[in-house]
Motif scaffolding. Structure first.
Motif, PDB file in Angstrom:
ATOM      1  N   ASP A   1       0.542  -1.290   0.080  1.00 20.58           N
ATOM      2  CA  ASP A   1       0.050   0.080   0.087  1.00 20.58           C
ATOM      3  C   ASP A   1       0.596   1.429   0.196  1.00 20.58           C
ATOM      4  O   ASP A   1       1.043   2.141  -1.042  1.00 20.58           O
ATOM      5  CB  ASP A   1      -0.968  -0.184   1.218  1.00 20.58           C
ATOM      6  CG  ASP A   1      -2.098  -0.740   1.063  1.00 20.58           C
ATOM      7  OD1 ASP A   1      -2.237  -1.157  -0.346  1.00 20.58           O
ATOM      8  OD2 ASP A   1      -2.250  -1.627   2.191  1.00 20.58           O
TER       9      ASP A   1
ATOM     10  N   TYR B   1       1.137   4.208  -2.694  1.00 22.62           N
ATOM     11  CA  TYR B   1       1.178   5.718  -2.463  1.00 22.62           C
ATOM     12  C   TYR B   1       1.978   6.645  -3.171  1.00 22.62           C
ATOM     13  O   TYR B   1       1.608   7.332  -3.799  1.00 22.62           O
ATOM     14  CB  TYR B   1       0.873   6.295  -0.969  1.00 22.62           C
ATOM     15  CG  TYR B   1      -0.172   7.489  -0.936  1.00 22.62           C
ATOM     16  CD1 TYR B   1      -1.647   7.615  -0.989  1.00 22.62           C
ATOM     17  CD2 TYR B   1       0.679   7.807  -0.303  1.00 22.62           C
ATOM     18  CE1 TYR B   1      -1.275   8.662  -1.069  1.00 22.62           C
ATOM     19  CE2 TYR B   1       0.875   9.565  -0.518  1.00 22.62           C
ATOM     20  CZ  TYR B   1      -1.106   9.577  -0.847  1.00 22.62           C
ATOM     21  OH  TYR B   1      -1.052  11.406  -0.616  1.00 22.62           O
TER      22      TYR B   1
ATOM     23  N   ALA C   1      -0.063   7.776   3.813  1.00 22.95           N
ATOM     24  CA  ALA C   1      -1.082   6.744   2.832  1.00 22.95           C
ATOM     25  C   ALA C   1      -1.531   6.154   4.152  1.00 22.95           C
ATOM     26  O   ALA C   1      -2.671   6.592   4.006  1.00 22.95           O
ATOM     27  CB  ALA C   1       0.548   6.029   2.675  1.00 22.95           C
TER      28      ALA C   1
ATOM     29  N   GLN D   1      -6.010   5.816   4.646  1.00 29.21           N
ATOM     30  CA  GLN D   1      -6.266   5.051   5.195  1.00 29.21           C
ATOM     31  C   GLN D   1      -7.306   4.758   6.601  1.00 29.21           C
ATOM     32  O   GLN D   1      -8.149   4.247   6.834  1.00 29.21           O
ATOM     33  CB  GLN D   1      -5.343   3.612   5.822  1.00 29.21           C
ATOM     34  CG  GLN D   1      -5.139   3.736   3.972  1.00 29.21           C
ATOM     35  CD  GLN D   1      -3.856   1.557   4.087  1.00 29.21           C
ATOM     36  OE1 GLN D   1      -2.863   2.248   4.708  1.00 29.21           O
ATOM     37  NE2 GLN D   1      -4.275   1.089   3.284  1.00 29.21           N
TER      38      GLN D   1
ATOM     39  N   HIS E   1     -10.777   6.272   6.460  1.00 23.91           N
ATOM     40  CA  HIS E   1     -11.430   4.952   6.382  1.00 23.91           C
ATOM     41  C   HIS E   1     -11.613   4.001   7.213  1.00 23.91           C
ATOM     42  O   HIS E   1     -13.101   3.500   7.655  1.00 23.91           O
ATOM     43  CB  HIS E   1     -11.220   4.510   4.627  1.00 23.91           C
ATOM     44  CG  HIS E   1     -12.034   3.245   4.292  1.00 23.91           C
ATOM     45  ND1 HIS E   1     -12.286   2.063   4.751  1.00 23.91           N
ATOM     46  CD2 HIS E   1     -13.228   3.261   2.921  1.00 23.91           C
ATOM     47  CE1 HIS E   1     -12.941   1.668   4.225  1.00 23.91           C
ATOM     48  NE2 HIS E   1     -13.461   2.505   3.622  1.00 23.91           N
TER      49      HIS E   1
ATOM     50  N   ALA F   1      -4.624  10.551  -5.191  1.00 22.42           N
ATOM     51  CA  ALA F   1      -4.341  10.561  -4.388  1.00 22.42           C
ATOM     52  C   ALA F   1      -4.537  11.634  -3.073  1.00 22.42           C
ATOM     53  O   ALA F   1      -4.748  11.892  -1.842  1.00 22.42           O
ATOM     54  CB  ALA F   1      -2.558  10.496  -4.367  1.00 22.42           C
TER      55      ALA F   1
ATOM     56  N   ALA G   1      -7.723  12.381  -2.508  1.00 15.63           N
ATOM     57  CA  ALA G   1      -8.173  11.350  -0.867  1.00 15.63           C
ATOM     58  C   ALA G   1      -7.576  12.238   0.917  1.00 15.63           C
ATOM     59  O   ALA G   1      -8.173  11.960   1.222  1.00 15.63           O
ATOM     60  CB  ALA G   1      -7.388   9.929  -1.192  1.00 15.63           C
TER      61      ALA G   1
ATOM     62  N   LEU H   1      -9.084   5.525  -3.438  1.00 15.51           N
ATOM     63  CA  LEU H   1      -8.220   5.102  -2.916  1.00 15.51           C
ATOM     64  C   LEU H   1      -8.410   3.701  -3.828  1.00 15.51           C
ATOM     65  O   LEU H   1      -7.528   3.422  -4.863  1.00 15.51           O
ATOM     66  CB  LEU H   1      -8.248   4.483  -1.460  1.00 15.51           C
ATOM     67  CG  LEU H   1      -7.859   4.807  -0.471  1.00 15.51           C
ATOM     68  CD1 LEU H   1      -8.433   4.031   1.142  1.00 15.51           C
ATOM     69  CD2 LEU H   1      -6.461   5.421  -0.584  1.00 15.51           C
TER      70      LEU H   1
ATOM     71  N   VAL I   1      -4.605   1.327  -3.670  1.00 16.08           N
ATOM     72  CA  VAL I   1      -4.448   1.142  -2.508  1.00 16.08           C
ATOM     73  C   VAL I   1      -5.776   0.874  -1.857  1.00 16.08           C
ATOM     74  O   VAL I   1      -6.627   1.220  -1.487  1.00 16.08           O
ATOM     75  CB  VAL I   1      -3.803   2.695  -1.612  1.00 16.08           C
ATOM     76  CG1 VAL I   1      -3.636   2.232   0.059  1.00 16.08           C
ATOM     77  CG2 VAL I   1      -2.862   3.025  -2.106  1.00 16.08           C
TER      78      VAL I   1
ATOM     79  N   ALA J   1      -8.365  -0.133   1.587  1.00 13.92           N
ATOM     80  CA  ALA J   1      -8.659   0.748   2.233  1.00 13.92           C
ATOM     81  C   ALA J   1      -9.353  -0.199   3.399  1.00 13.92           C
ATOM     82  O   ALA J   1     -10.654  -1.387   3.639  1.00 13.92           O
ATOM     83  CB  ALA J   1     -10.715   0.862   1.338  1.00 13.92           C
TER      84      ALA J   1
END
Length: 582
Positions: free
Chosen positions: A399, A403, A430, A434, A437, A526, A529, A571, A576, A578
């Motif tokens: 991941d 990223y 990164a 996550q 999320h 990216a 996010a 993502l 990447v 989640a």
RNA sequence: GCGUCCGUAGCUCAGCGGAUAGAGCUCCCGCCUUCUAAGCGGGAGGUCGUUGGUUCGAAUCCAACCGGGCGUACCA
């Protein structure tokens, strides 16, 4: 805005302009950097100053009046303000915002996805020589290509991903010689290793596993046959190794295209005739040349050497001619920047073959520097200190690798900080995305799953029952105006402000996707996010989601659910994961 | 030499024709009885490499120059 402008022109309010088509000023709506300037802004009055021959401020005021006359607009807008030097700032009413959340619920993983454009795109990337492991530079190429392919798919294109295998020519003969020598040595023969060969340590493991598979059955064949057979065995093992490694980064190709097949299929011979037919060739010093200079390159290029062998350019031209033959509307090649000098040659060749070079885009990715403890890790191919992609993935995980290789624009050199990529905090984007999320998931779990009281040890019922939640979900979806979510604006100004910012961010996702597609820049997603994660954290900090007021809890849970969805969609494009919890 | 990419806060980078140039790290100062503080807020920190030009307006476009990376094969 367009309607207001047209109406103003018709009424003669725009001076000499009688129609919106009379000047080239486009209607551009942008998101101001500062929240004080409203939710959206239009700077067209500034651009109109010259053609209309009036001050920008007065034009803006006129346009604002026309917007007020348009009832369809007025329903969505809370406020339209004119600010110096001539911006028109819009503050959205809540209807627009609540509809956004509802749209996310209805579209789910398709929120932000562009409608089908009915266009076929080929993205060719990595295409590393099968003569060793992939290094971090290949990793960048791989991740960028993969993200771009995901992005283009999400942007409505039909995308094929292709890996071109350079399994022909001098470097593969070289590999054969090295592999053959190592094979014999591993089986106890005293033979010399080719002096100009690939470093032994890069190949030893591959040759060893070839030995493990086929044993000593080829030991007695001649040198020529040995190089060819063992070389191919090792080549296939290397390709398999590359394929497995790429898969661990979530990258899978639709087509693995073999260069050798172009030779056996006669494509290379044919392409030389094709160049000849269009009159772009000549012979000199025993070689066969392409008039590349006429076609935009800095000098002419050799297609067939005086030895009779074709050059890389001829092979590549044959390869690209097959791409054109496969009817793609757009072909994107992702190349390392060290190959930038070949772009004019290939483009020229394509033109010489009577194909449209504008359908072929070459994106160059710059180098990657790795740093650890604040020091750049020196890499040298000759010294054997190249950092392999597999080492980076082992150290920081797939991941984080994705990223950091996806975040930067391709033309920028990446400084990949291995220490940063391992951190679990705000400073590591990164992780931070996550975490956001996972936090959404944690809130939803808290609301919907039974919990255990830490003191009494008893199981407590969740605040929202499964049945209620199903009703909520139906309500989020069924209510396209998003009236459920108006409760979000009843709370105090600070909370409402953060919620509004969060929703406004969700609203921009489709246009972010569009901009990223146009710019061929998945790194934008990216960064989007990251901004979204930040908006979520700010909201989370000032306000609880699960409250005593059911209508408020319902609205906020719906917002959290939508945020989680959009984070997952973003993502997904950069590849990447989640995670549900961290 | 020629080509190409890059020079924005001490560091890593966004922004790429518009409003007071933004984030994170670092350094100070605050914030946990309540859904993950692996978090949030505040402060400090900038002649956007230099000089010209285009524009009502330039970090952003153009030119020249100064730094740095990469390339410059009858290699692939």
């Amino acid at each position: 805005m367009q309607q207001a402008f047209s109406a103003a022109c018709l009424d003669g309010a725009m001076g000499p302009l009688k129609s919106s088509a009379d000047c080239s000023v486009a209607v551009v709506i942008e998101k101001p950097k500062s929240a004080e300037h409203g939710d959206f802004a239009c700077g067209m009055a500034l651009k109109l100053a010259a053609p209309v021959k009036t001050s920008p401020l007065r034009i803006a005021e006129t346009l604002a009046q026309y917007i007020g006359k348009n009832e369809a607009c007025a329903a969505y807008l809370e406020k339209v303000e004119v600010a110096a030097p001539g911006f028109i700032n819009f503050t959205l009413g809540t209807a627009w915002l609540t509809e956004t959340i509802s749209a996310v619920h209805n579209l789910g993983s398709d929120y932000g996805r562009a409608p089908d454009r009915d266009k076929k795109v080929l993205v060719e990337y990595v295409s590393a020589n099968p003569t060793g492991e992939l290094h971090i530079g290949h990793g960048r190429n791989a991740v960028f290509g993969s993200c771009l392919a995901n992005l283009m798919k999400f942007g409505g294109y039909s995308v094929d991903q292709e890996f071109y295998i350079n399994d022909y020519g001098e470097q593969i003969l070289q590999l054969g010689r090295c592999a053959w020598a190592l094979y014999q040595r591993l089986l106890g023969q005293a033979v010399d290793y080719p002096t100009e060969g690939y470093p032994e340590e890069f190949l030893r493991d591959f040759v060893q596993s070839a030995v493990d598979t086929v044993g000593d059955q080829y030991l007695t064949v001649g040198d020529e046959e040995g190089c060819s057979i063992v070389g191919d065995l090792v080549k296939d093992l290397i390709i398999e190794n590359q394929r497995t490694l790429l898969k661990s980064l979530g990258i899978e190709f639709d087509v693995w295209y073999s260069e050798r097949s172009l030779h056996s299929g006669g494509n290379v011979v044919d392409v030389l005739k094709e160049f000849d037919k269009h009159g772009f060739t000549y012979e000199k010093d025993g070689a066969y040349w392409l008039k590349a200079q006429e076609l935009g390159d800095e000098r002419d290029r050799v297609l067939r050497k005086s030895t009779g062998a074709t050059t890389y350019l001829a092979n590549d031209a044959a390869y690209h001619l097959t791409k054109y033959g496969r009817n793609y509307d757009l072909m994107i090649n992702i190349w390392g920047a060290d190959h930038h000098g070949q772009v004019p040659g290939l483009k020229g060749a394509v033109r010489a073959l009577g194909q449209d070079p504008s359908k072929l885009e070459v994106i160059l990715t710059q180098m990657v520097n790795l740093s650890r403890d604040g020091q750049i890790v020196k890499m040298s191919k000759r010294a054997g200190t190249v950092i392999m992609l597999s080492e980076v993935i082992d150290e920081v995980g797939a991941d984080a690798t994705r990223y950091y290789l996806a975040e930067s624009s391709p033309q920028n050199t990446i400084n990949f900080d291995l220490d940063l990529a391992k951190k679990t905090g705000r400073e590591n984007p990164a992780f931070y995305i996550q975490y956001a999320h996972a936090r959404c998931c944690a809130i939803l779990r808290k609301a919907l799953e039974p919990s255990t009281n830490s003191e009494s040890g008893e199981t407590e019922q969740p605040p929202i029952s499964a049945h209620q939640w199903q009703e909520f979900l139906q309500e989020y979806k069924g209510d396209k105006q998003g009236k459920v979510f108006t409760a979000l604006f009843d709370s105090d100004a600070v909370i409402a402000g953060h919620q509004k910012a969060l929703i406004a961010r969700l609203e921009t996702f489709p246009s972010e996707v569009e901009e990223a597609v146009q710019a061929r820049n998945p790194g934008r997603i990216a960064r989007f996010a990251y901004d979204l994660a930040n908006d979520l954290q700010k909201f989370y900090e000032v306000s609880r989601v699960i409250t005593d007021d059911l209508s408020v809890s319902k609205a906020r849970l719906g917002l959290i659910f939508a945020t989680k969805q959009v984070l997952a969609n973003a993502l997904g494009i950069i590849g990447v994961s989640a995670p549900e919890r961290m």
